[in-house]
Scaffold this motif. Sequence first.
Motif, PDB file in Angstrom:
ATOM      1  N   ASP A   1      94.666 -59.714  62.355  1.00  0.00           N
ATOM      2  CA  ASP A   1      93.632 -59.065  63.157  1.00  0.00           C
ATOM      3  C   ASP A   1      94.218 -57.844  63.858  1.00  0.00           C
ATOM      4  N   GLY A   2      93.621 -57.468  64.941  1.00  0.00           N
ATOM      5  CA  GLY A   2      94.046 -56.260  65.639  1.00  0.00           C
ATOM      6  C   GLY A   2      95.489 -56.274  66.097  1.00  0.00           C
ATOM      7  N   ALA A   3      96.038 -57.467  66.373  1.00  0.00           N
ATOM      8  CA  ALA A   3      97.404 -57.542  66.866  1.00  0.00           C
ATOM      9  C   ALA A   3      98.410 -57.101  65.818  1.00  0.00           C
ATOM     10  N   GLY A   4      97.979 -57.123  64.524  1.00  0.00           N
ATOM     11  CA  GLY A   4      98.905 -56.728  63.470  1.00  0.00           C
ATOM     12  C   GLY A   4      98.692 -55.315  62.993  1.00  0.00           C
ATOM     13  N   SER A   5      97.925 -54.530  63.747  1.00  0.00           N
ATOM     14  CA  SER A   5      97.597 -53.182  63.296  1.00  0.00           C
ATOM     15  C   SER A   5      98.811 -52.265  63.286  1.00  0.00           C
ATOM     16  N   GLY A   6      99.859 -52.636  64.010  1.00  0.00           N
ATOM     17  CA  GLY A   6     101.042 -51.796  64.043  1.00  0.00           C
ATOM     18  C   GLY A   6     102.006 -52.048  62.906  1.00  0.00           C
ATOM     19  N   LEU A   7     101.680 -52.976  62.015  1.00  0.00           N
ATOM     20  CA  LEU A   7     102.549 -53.274  60.889  1.00  0.00           C
ATOM     21  C   LEU A   7     102.537 -52.135  59.877  1.00  0.00           C
ATOM     22  N   PRO A   8     103.644 -51.939  59.175  1.00  0.00           N
ATOM     23  CA  PRO A   8     103.640 -50.957  58.084  1.00  0.00           C
ATOM     24  C   PRO A   8     102.576 -51.342  57.057  1.00  0.00           C
ATOM     25  N   PRO A   9     101.982 -50.364  56.378  1.00  0.00           N
ATOM     26  CA  PRO A   9     100.918 -50.661  55.416  1.00  0.00           C
ATOM     27  C   PRO A   9     101.326 -51.680  54.356  1.00  0.00           C
ATOM     28  N   GLY A  10     102.548 -51.558  53.837  1.00  0.00           N
ATOM     29  CA  GLY A  10     103.003 -52.487  52.809  1.00  0.00           C
ATOM     30  C   GLY A  10     103.071 -53.911  53.319  1.00  0.00           C
ATOM     31  N   ALA A  11     103.562 -54.091  54.558  1.00  0.00           N
ATOM     32  CA  ALA A  11     103.656 -55.429  55.132  1.00  0.00           C
ATOM     33  C   ALA A  11     102.270 -56.020  55.371  1.00  0.00           C
ATOM     34  N   ALA A  12     101.347 -55.193  55.839  1.00  0.00           N
ATOM     35  CA  ALA A  12      99.987 -55.663  56.092  1.00  0.00           C
ATOM     36  C   ALA A  12      99.314 -56.123  54.800  1.00  0.00           C
ATOM     37  N   VAL A  13      99.502 -55.346  53.726  1.00  0.00           N
ATOM     38  CA  VAL A  13      98.923 -55.724  52.438  1.00  0.00           C
ATOM     39  C   VAL A  13      99.561 -57.006  51.918  1.00  0.00           C
ATOM     40  N   GLY A  14     100.873 -57.132  52.100  1.00  0.00           N
ATOM     41  CA  GLY A  14     101.562 -58.347  51.665  1.00  0.00           C
ATOM     42  C   GLY A  14     101.080 -59.580  52.407  1.00  0.00           C
ATOM     43  N   LEU A  15     100.897 -59.453  53.718  1.00  0.00           N
ATOM     44  CA  LEU A  15     100.402 -60.576  54.504  1.00  0.00           C
ATOM     45  C   LEU A  15      98.973 -60.935  54.117  1.00  0.00           C
ATOM     46  N   GLN A  16      98.159 -59.913  53.852  1.00  0.00           N
ATOM     47  CA  GLN A  16      96.790 -60.159  53.427  1.00  0.00           C
ATOM     48  C   GLN A  16      96.768 -60.912  52.098  1.00  0.00           C
ATOM     49  N   ALA A  17      97.646 -60.526  51.175  1.00  0.00           N
ATOM     50  CA  ALA A  17      97.734 -61.210  49.890  1.00  0.00           C
ATOM     51  C   ALA A  17      98.202 -62.651  50.081  1.00  0.00           C
ATOM     52  N   GLY A  18      99.157 -62.848  50.999  1.00  0.00           N
ATOM     53  CA  GLY A  18      99.627 -64.203  51.278  1.00  0.00           C
ATOM     54  C   GLY A  18      98.515 -65.086  51.816  1.00  0.00           C
ATOM     55  N   PHE A  19      97.708 -64.544  52.711  1.00  0.00           N
ATOM     56  CA  PHE A  19      96.561 -65.270  53.246  1.00  0.00           C
ATOM     57  C   PHE A  19      95.583 -65.633  52.125  1.00  0.00           C
ATOM     58  N   GLN A  20      95.325 -64.709  51.223  1.00  0.00           N
ATOM     59  CA  GLN A  20      94.364 -64.946  50.151  1.00  0.00           C
ATOM     60  C   GLN A  20      94.866 -66.003  49.173  1.00  0.00           C
ATOM     61  N   VAL A  21      96.151 -65.955  48.856  1.00  0.00           N
ATOM     62  CA  VAL A  21      96.727 -66.966  47.970  1.00  0.00           C
ATOM     63  C   VAL A  21      96.675 -68.347  48.624  1.00  0.00           C
ATOM     64  N   LEU A  22      97.018 -68.419  49.909  1.00  0.00           N
ATOM     65  CA  LEU A  22      96.983 -69.694  50.620  1.00  0.00           C
ATOM     66  C   LEU A  22      95.559 -70.243  50.674  1.00  0.00           C
ATOM     67  N   SER A  23      94.579 -69.377  50.891  1.00  0.00           N
ATOM     68  CA  SER A  23      93.181 -69.799  50.913  1.00  0.00           C
ATOM     69  C   SER A  23      92.788 -70.415  49.579  1.00  0.00           C
ATOM     70  N   CYS A  24      93.205 -69.793  48.487  1.00  0.00           N
ATOM     71  CA  CYS A  24      92.907 -70.323  47.152  1.00  0.00           C
ATOM     72  C   CYS A  24      93.548 -71.693  46.950  1.00  0.00           C
ATOM     73  N   VAL A  25      94.799 -71.827  47.355  1.00  0.00           N
ATOM     74  CA  VAL A  25      95.511 -73.106  47.203  1.00  0.00           C
ATOM     75  C   VAL A  25      94.794 -74.208  47.976  1.00  0.00           C
TER      76      VAL A  25
END
Length: 259
Positions: A25-49
Amino acid sequence: MLLLAVLVMFAGPLLASLPFLGVLDGAGSGLPPGAAVGLQAGFQVLSCVIVVALVVGWRRLMHRPVVAAGLTWSRAGALRFLVGALAIAGGLTAVRLVAVALGAMEFHTWSDADLGGLPVVAVVGAVVVQALVYQAFPEELIWRGHVTDVLRDRWSPGTVLVVTSVAFGLLHIFSQGGQETVLDHAAYVTMAILLGFACGAARLRTGGTGAAVGVHAGFHLANNFLPATAGSVVADALVMGVALAVVGAGFLLARRVPG
């Protein structure tokens, strides 16, 4: 049955978000773009599992084999997936080309703002993960896999197709796709119902949920990689709805895919 399916569908993203609270959410807005995309992908994979685990557990409680949900890790399953993905990608492309030729839509390309400072390959990877892992696979496992398998014990294939398509589509009243007016929401939900219809028709004709996953994933991928707009939610939904209706009807009229 339908209520439980809805709960499972929403439980995946909800439970998967817990380890990422304060990051996505907003607290992670300061993350580098690559890290934010990676975390988003991790969340999506975990949701699928989580969704897969819930569906497998649900089927075991009902003493129904997982394979009966229509998903098979085989050459035939891969063929069904490709047939579904190519059918909707071709259908959506054709309808959009006609709309562009008539002046009702116009194509646009990804801008630097769309890429967000990331390499193209990273953006493409993120789009694929979202389309296939976060959206298509878990949602089709629930609706065209488990729910369809259970309901067809008591209802005709046509009734199951209508019920699952409408239920799936109505859930998209909560989706955010630029809708502002009541007409926008109605058009978006109708388009989602037609997506359910196309996926259900693919499942019905091929006998496997892989084709439904292919249609669902192919729809999102074609929508992202061949972007075109008519300038309004209603018009865009109309074009996509036409493509989905044609592809769904095509599956119902086609011969059964081997395997």
